[in-house]
Design an enzyme around this catalytic site. Structure first.
Site, PDB file in Angstrom:
ATOM      1  N   ASP A  25      62.586  20.561  33.961  1.00 22.94           N
ATOM      2  CA  ASP A  25      61.456  20.171  33.117  1.00 22.94           C
ATOM      3  C   ASP A  25      60.826  21.404  32.470  1.00 22.94           C
ATOM      4  OD1 ASP A  25      59.647  18.497  31.929  1.00 22.94           O
ATOM      5  OD2 ASP A  25      58.384  18.249  33.704  1.00 22.94           O
ATOM      6  N   ASN A  27      61.191  22.266  28.934  1.00 20.85           N
ATOM      7  CA  ASN A  27      61.829  22.784  27.710  1.00 20.85           C
ATOM      8  C   ASN A  27      60.868  22.727  26.525  1.00 20.85           C
ATOM      9  OD1 ASN A  27      64.117  22.955  29.245  1.00 20.85           O
ATOM     10  ND2 ASN A  27      65.222  21.291  28.243  1.00 20.85           N
ATOM     11  N   GLY A  28      60.169  21.593  26.408  1.00 17.20           N
ATOM     12  CA  GLY A  28      59.254  21.385  25.278  1.00 17.20           C
ATOM     13  C   GLY A  28      58.127  22.410  25.305  1.00 17.20           C
ATOM     14  N   ARG A  38      60.799  21.809  19.599  1.00 14.19           N
ATOM     15  CA  ARG A  38      61.192  21.439  20.972  1.00 14.19           C
ATOM     16  C   ARG A  38      62.695  21.610  21.215  1.00 14.19           C
ATOM     17  NH1 ARG A  38      58.119  18.359  23.987  1.00 14.19           N
ATOM     18  NH2 ARG A  38      59.923  17.292  24.856  1.00 14.19           N
ATOM     19  N   HIS A  42      65.302  22.992  24.361  1.00 12.99           N
ATOM     20  CA  HIS A  42      66.476  22.349  24.975  1.00 12.99           C
ATOM     21  C   HIS A  42      67.697  23.275  24.863  1.00 12.99           C
ATOM     22  CE1 HIS A  42      64.165  18.806  25.638  1.00 12.99           C
ATOM     23  NE2 HIS A  42      64.107  18.424  24.370  1.00 12.99           N
ATOM     24  N   THR A  71      66.583   7.387  31.705  1.00 12.98           N
ATOM     25  CA  THR A  71      66.550   6.109  30.968  1.00 12.98           C
ATOM     26  C   THR A  71      65.319   6.076  30.045  1.00 12.98           C
ATOM     27  OG1 THR A  71      65.544   5.177  32.966  1.00 12.98           O
ATOM     28  CG2 THR A  71      67.839   4.637  32.590  1.00 12.98           C
ATOM     29  N   ASN A  73      64.060   8.700  28.540  1.00 15.28           N
ATOM     30  CA  ASN A  73      64.208   9.659  27.430  1.00 15.28           C
ATOM     31  C   ASN A  73      64.708   9.018  26.136  1.00 15.28           C
ATOM     32  OD1 ASN A  73      65.234  12.496  29.534  1.00 15.28           O
ATOM     33  ND2 ASN A  73      63.207  11.875  28.845  1.00 15.28           N
ATOM     34  N   ARG A  76      62.204   8.880  23.274  1.00 13.84           N
ATOM     35  CA  ARG A  76      61.763  10.073  22.528  1.00 13.84           C
ATOM     36  C   ARG A  76      62.131   9.915  21.047  1.00 13.84           C
ATOM     37  NH1 ARG A  76      61.781  15.508  26.125  1.00 13.84           N
ATOM     38  NH2 ARG A  76      60.804  14.560  27.925  1.00 13.84           N
ATOM     39  N   ARG A 193      61.989  20.929  41.255  1.00 13.62           N
ATOM     40  CA  ARG A 193      61.459  20.535  39.941  1.00 13.62           C
ATOM     41  C   ARG A 193      60.796  21.741  39.303  1.00 13.62           C
ATOM     42  NH1 ARG A 193      58.969  15.110  37.605  1.00 13.62           N
ATOM     43  NH2 ARG A 193      58.558  15.934  35.541  1.00 13.62           N
ATOM     44  N   GLU A 212      64.134  17.791  51.049  1.00 12.31           N
ATOM     45  CA  GLU A 212      63.082  18.788  50.937  1.00 12.31           C
ATOM     46  C   GLU A 212      62.784  18.920  49.445  1.00 12.31           C
ATOM     47  OE1 GLU A 212      61.494  20.508  53.409  1.00 12.31           O
ATOM     48  OE2 GLU A 212      62.592  19.186  54.757  1.00 12.31           O
TER      49      GLU A 212
HETATM   50  C1  FPP Z   1      62.710  18.113  30.126  1.00 10.61           C
HETATM   51  O1  FPP Z   1      61.950  18.962  29.319  1.00 10.61           O
HETATM   52  C2  FPP Z   1      64.107  18.232  29.832  1.00 10.61           C
HETATM   53  C3  FPP Z   1      64.886  17.222  29.323  1.00 10.61           C
HETATM   54  C4  FPP Z   1      64.339  15.893  29.039  1.00 10.61           C
HETATM   55  C5  FPP Z   1      66.297  17.393  29.022  1.00 10.61           C
HETATM   56  C6  FPP Z   1      67.038  18.402  29.825  1.00 10.61           C
HETATM   57  C7  FPP Z   1      68.105  18.953  28.949  1.00 10.61           C
HETATM   58  C8  FPP Z   1      68.584  20.211  28.986  1.00 10.61           C
HETATM   59  C9  FPP Z   1      68.195  21.188  30.017  1.00 10.61           C
HETATM   60  C10 FPP Z   1      69.552  20.706  27.978  1.00 10.61           C
HETATM   61  C11 FPP Z   1      70.840  19.932  27.800  1.00 10.61           C
HETATM   62  C12 FPP Z   1      71.499  19.543  29.067  1.00 10.61           C
HETATM   63  C13 FPP Z   1      72.746  19.939  29.450  1.00 10.61           C
HETATM   64  C14 FPP Z   1      73.308  19.421  30.714  1.00 10.61           C
HETATM   65  C15 FPP Z   1      73.554  20.863  28.681  1.00 10.61           C
HETATM   66  P1  FPP Z   1      60.834  18.328  28.401  1.00 10.61           P
HETATM   67  O2  FPP Z   1      61.400  18.157  27.055  1.00 10.61           O
HETATM   68  O3  FPP Z   1      60.304  17.065  29.011  1.00 10.61           O
HETATM   69  O4  FPP Z   1      59.750  19.460  28.470  1.00 10.61           O
HETATM   70  P2  FPP Z   1      58.176  19.281  28.351  1.00 10.61           P
HETATM   71  O5  FPP Z   1      57.725  18.449  29.520  1.00 10.61           O
HETATM   72  O6  FPP Z   1      57.683  20.690  28.426  1.00 10.61           O
HETATM   73  O7  FPP Z   1      57.890  18.635  27.027  1.00 10.61           O
END
Ligand code: FPP
Length: 253
Positions: A25, A27-28, A38, A42, A71, A73, A76, A193, A212
């Site tokens: 979690d 990336n955004g 965003r 990713h 599911t 996502n 988005r 996480r 754990e």
């Molecule tokens: C959550 O961050 C992340 C995701 C919903 C997608 C995870 C995807 C990747 C790590 C990249 C592609 C995957 C692979 C296996 C190559 P968020 O977007 O919810 O972040 P935020 O909560 O900060 O907005």
């Protein structure tokens, strides 16, 4: 690999976790902090995926489950879903030979049928190519949600009861486990996480009964192999009691 992790084959005290699952979690937020789109978050997150897969293999983790697309996502913005699917496809294609070379088997949990056909096709090729690999399982959760998984399991069990192949008193915990996407693997010993949120977000709810849990504030794109090793060391200091009393108590300690 150079680290002071204690190696071991099972997930007992002081042993390495057999199965590590990660909710990737942040990336955004990583992108937002840098005034970027965003999608850039990713993209950077994909780089972290690569490094943690390699680290897991080198450390000796047997199963690494990554929550890559839930599911939920699908709700988005279309452009973000499309970008995530593209990144996924790119990863599956680019890492194919590396997975093969490193004896890592790809496995998918979730609604594979909902993925775009081109992504599915690349996944199938990689599944086939890595099917006999034995060193580690890279388990990608794609269009995965625990409630969907449990609903699907209940439907399958109910159908067996309706056709009289199963009696109600034959429904046991292990029967339910055997109808989940994770039927062939042990429950996660450790769930990590990133990004400091304290929730499971519909991830492995049944399987997490005795896992754990470790929450780090680090955003997924900033997550490093060194931090991963520190978390594994922390896991090795924990006493897992599985609802029983402490061994120290039994020994009078
Ligand atoms: C959550 O961050 C992340 C995701 C919903 C997608 C995870 C995807 C990747 C790590 C990249 C592609 C995957 C692979 C296996 C190559 P968020 O977007 O919810 O972040 P935020 O909560 O900060 O907005």
């Amino acid at each position: 690999m150079k680290s002071d992790l204690i190696q071991g084959e099972s997930s007992g005290p002081k042993m390495l976790p057999t199965h590590v699952a990660i909710i990737m979690d942040g990336n955004g937020r990583w992108a937002k902090k840098r005034l970027m789109n965003r999608i850039k978050g990713h993209e950077q997150g994909s780089t972290t995926v690569r490094s943690i897969v390699t680290a897991s293999r080198e450390i000796g983790i047997k199963i690494l489950t990554l929550y890559a697309f839930s599911t939920e996502n699908w709700a988005r913005p279309e452009s973000e879903v499309k970008a995530l699917m593209e990144l996924l496809k790119k990863f599956i294609v680019a890492e194919r030979e590396e997975l093969k070379k490193n004896n890592i088997r790809l496995n998918i949990i979730g609604q594979k049928h909902r993925l775009p056909p081109d992504v599915r096709q690349e996944i199938d090729t990689t599944l086939e190519l890595t099917a006999h690999n034995e060193e580690m399982i890279l388990n990608l959760a794609l269009s995965y949600g625990s409630r969907e998984e449990l609903t699907r399991a209940m439907q399958k069990i109910a159908a067996k009861i309706a056709s009289k192949d199963l009696g109600p008193d034959e429904i046991t915990e292990s029967l339910i486990s055997s109808h989940l996407y994770t039927s062939t693997m042990p429950d996660p010993d450790l769930i990590i996480r990133t990004s400091g949120e304290y929730r499971l977000s519909n991830f492995l709810l049944w399987q997490a009964a005795y896992s754990e849990i470790y929450i780090t504030d680090t955003l997924w794109p900033d997550f490093t192999r060194d931090e991963f090793i520190e978390i594994l060391k922390n896991f090795q200091t924990r006493e897992r009691r599985f609802g029983k009393v402490s061994c120290n108590t039994l020994n009078g300690g």
